[in-house]
Design an enzyme around this catalytic site. Structure first.
Site: not given
Ligand code: UDX
Length: 443
Positions: A269, A338
């Site tokens: 996403c 992904r």
């Molecule tokens: C995200 C959105 O949170 C969600 O609301 C939307 O519908 C889809 O995209 P998701 O892709 O499941 O969800 O993951 P998310 O928990 O948001 O994490 C995204 C990425 O950011 C991950 O690779 C995670 O490791 C990274 N991340 C997250 C960080 O590097 N630091 C952080 O503090 C938080």
């Protein structure tokens, strides 16, 4: 009241939504063009890892409230409410989103709608798509004006998909300005259970609902890249980004969540949504407004390079070094690789001449399909055996809980890069490890 619902697409979004709707008491048919997926789901098996979802799917396949088919006409005959939850990946070779799967559902389902029906789009689409699809539906559906479209973006996080579907922070519904009533009534019936629990329900026009989704993801991406940019400054100045994030996070206006510095964001996403958002802004003639997202993307990609450079420095040249990479999924509690920073780092180390041994509790098989030349092992200690360097690239609990002394006994050199700043640094240092965090120059 129970509704008869169809859900087109049975990926993360669609499968979770279908099972969630059955849990709310509705009768649901999930539709997918992939017969293999449909066969597996019909047996209550999930083609991907998502905690709690297999149980929910099985529960409702058994209760008879949830079934799956490849035949769209089954859905058209059975349901009065249709959800579209198919993918909108990045187009090959450009930033824009590919909405062809959404269009294909509309082109298939539309001509079959010969009685009143409501379609809710859940996929993330470029602003302007919903209005275009609403106009198209009126042209191709035999029921014409009696077919309604609403845009109902989904905010679920992988790893928490069931929870986010059953207990969302908010429900957003975009409606056609000219005929808003029916869609809202139907949504209120479908989501009655959540609305009874006072879940905020925001009804907007189509364009706003489409922008809400991408804006939310752009904001989250920006927050992560902000702290990663600060991490670069911390590295150059000897400061500690974790302490800094704790300190600024106490300010309620800022908040501590999504200030985790490390290898940055990946997944299906955030990366593609910010790129599609930039592409759409450019089409709308407001590319300058989102120019900062280019930098957000740039900061994010630089973290991966930084980890590789750090690895190279620590081992004194990657060629011939053995590196254990713990984690391949883009985040814990997921088998999704992904745009995974972890796998990207592992692959780059390999290309620079290192022997790379990867372990991920759930994503080994998916990773091996993309990077078959890396070595995959079934347990973290096996991955670390003989390693000159260990990199924690995904913050699975199994890795956070590793005992530094146990790992030290099997490695060749006790050097570790904590790519997610998730380990108790002092414990590792006390056990004799050379520890490097991200944005934590002092350790
Ligand atoms: C995200 C959105 O949170 C969600 O609301 C939307 O519908 C889809 O995209 P998701 O892709 O499941 O969800 O993951 P998310 O928990 O948001 O994490 C995204 C990425 O950011 C991950 O690779 C995670 O490791 C990274 N991340 C997250 C960080 O590097 N630091 C952080 O503090 C938080």
């Amino acid at each position: 009241m129970s509704e008869r619902i169809s859900v087109f697409g049975t990926g993360y979004l669609g499968a979770t939504h279908a099972a969630g709707m059955a849990e709310l008491g509705h009768e649901v048919v999930g539709v997918d063009i992939d017969p293999e997926k449909v066969a597996r789901l019909s047996r209550g098996e999930l083609p991907f890892y998502e905690p709690g979802l297999p149980e929910l799917v099985r529960k409702h396949v058994d209760s008879g409230r949830l079934r799956f088919t490849t035949d769209a006409s089954v859905a058209a005959e059975f349901a009065d409410v249709h959800f579209v939850g198919v993918g909108t990946p990045q187009k090959q070779g450009e930033y824009a989103a590919d909405v062809s799967q959404v269009e294909a559902v509309i082109e298939t389902l539309g001509p079959m709608l010969d009685r009143p029906a409501t379609i809710f789009g859940k996929s993330t689409v470029p602003v302007g798509t919903a209005q275009r699809l609403a106009d198209r539906l009126r042209e191709i559906a035999p029921a014409g004006e009696d077919v309604y479209l609403g845009w109902n973006p989904e905010f679920l996080r992988e790893g928490f998909a069931v929870e986010d579907t059953l207990r969302p922070d908010r429900i957003v519904l975009g409606v056609d300005r000219d005929r808003p009533g029916t869609v809202e009534e139907v949504a209120r019936r479908v989501y009655a259970d959540m609305l009874d629990r006072d879940t905020p329900f925001l009804v907007t026009d189509f364009a706003t609902s489409e922008l809400v989704k991408v804006s939310a993801n752009a904001f989250l991406a920006t927050k992560i890249s902000f702290i990663n940019a600060i991490a670069e400054v911390c590295e150059a100045s000897g400061a500690d980004v974790r302490d800094l994030a704790d300190a600024i996070g106490h300010d309620e206006r800022i908040g501590r969540k999504f200030l985790g510095a490390g290898l940055g964001f990946g997944g299906g996403c955030l990366p593609k949504d910010i790129r599609a958002f930039m592409a759409r802004a450019s089409e709308l003639g407001v590319d300058q407004a989102l120019m900062f997202l280019r930098e957000v993307d740039g900061v994010n990609m630089r973290r991966r390079e930084h980890a590789v450079t750090l690895a190279d420095d620590l081992v004194g040249g990657l060629s011939g070094a053995t590196v254990a990479v713990l984690g391949a999924a883009f985040k814990p509690n997921s088998d999704d690789i992904r745009d995974s920073p972890a796998l990207d780092v592992a692959g780059t180390l390999h290309l620079r001449g290192a022997q790379v041994r990867v372990h991920d509790p759930e994503a080994n098989a998916n990773a091996a399909r993309v990077w078959p030349t890396l070595t995959y092992v079934d347990d973290p200690i096996e991955a670390c055996t003989g390693a000159d360097l260990v990199i924690v690239a995904t913050e699975w609990k199994q890795f956070r809980d590793l005992d530094p002394a146990t790992v030290k006994a099997v490695v060749n050199e006790a050097r570790i890069i904590d790519g997610r700043n998730c380990l108790p640094a002092q414990e590792w240092i006390n056990a004799g490890w050379q520890y490097r965090g991200m944005g934590r120059h002092s350790q």
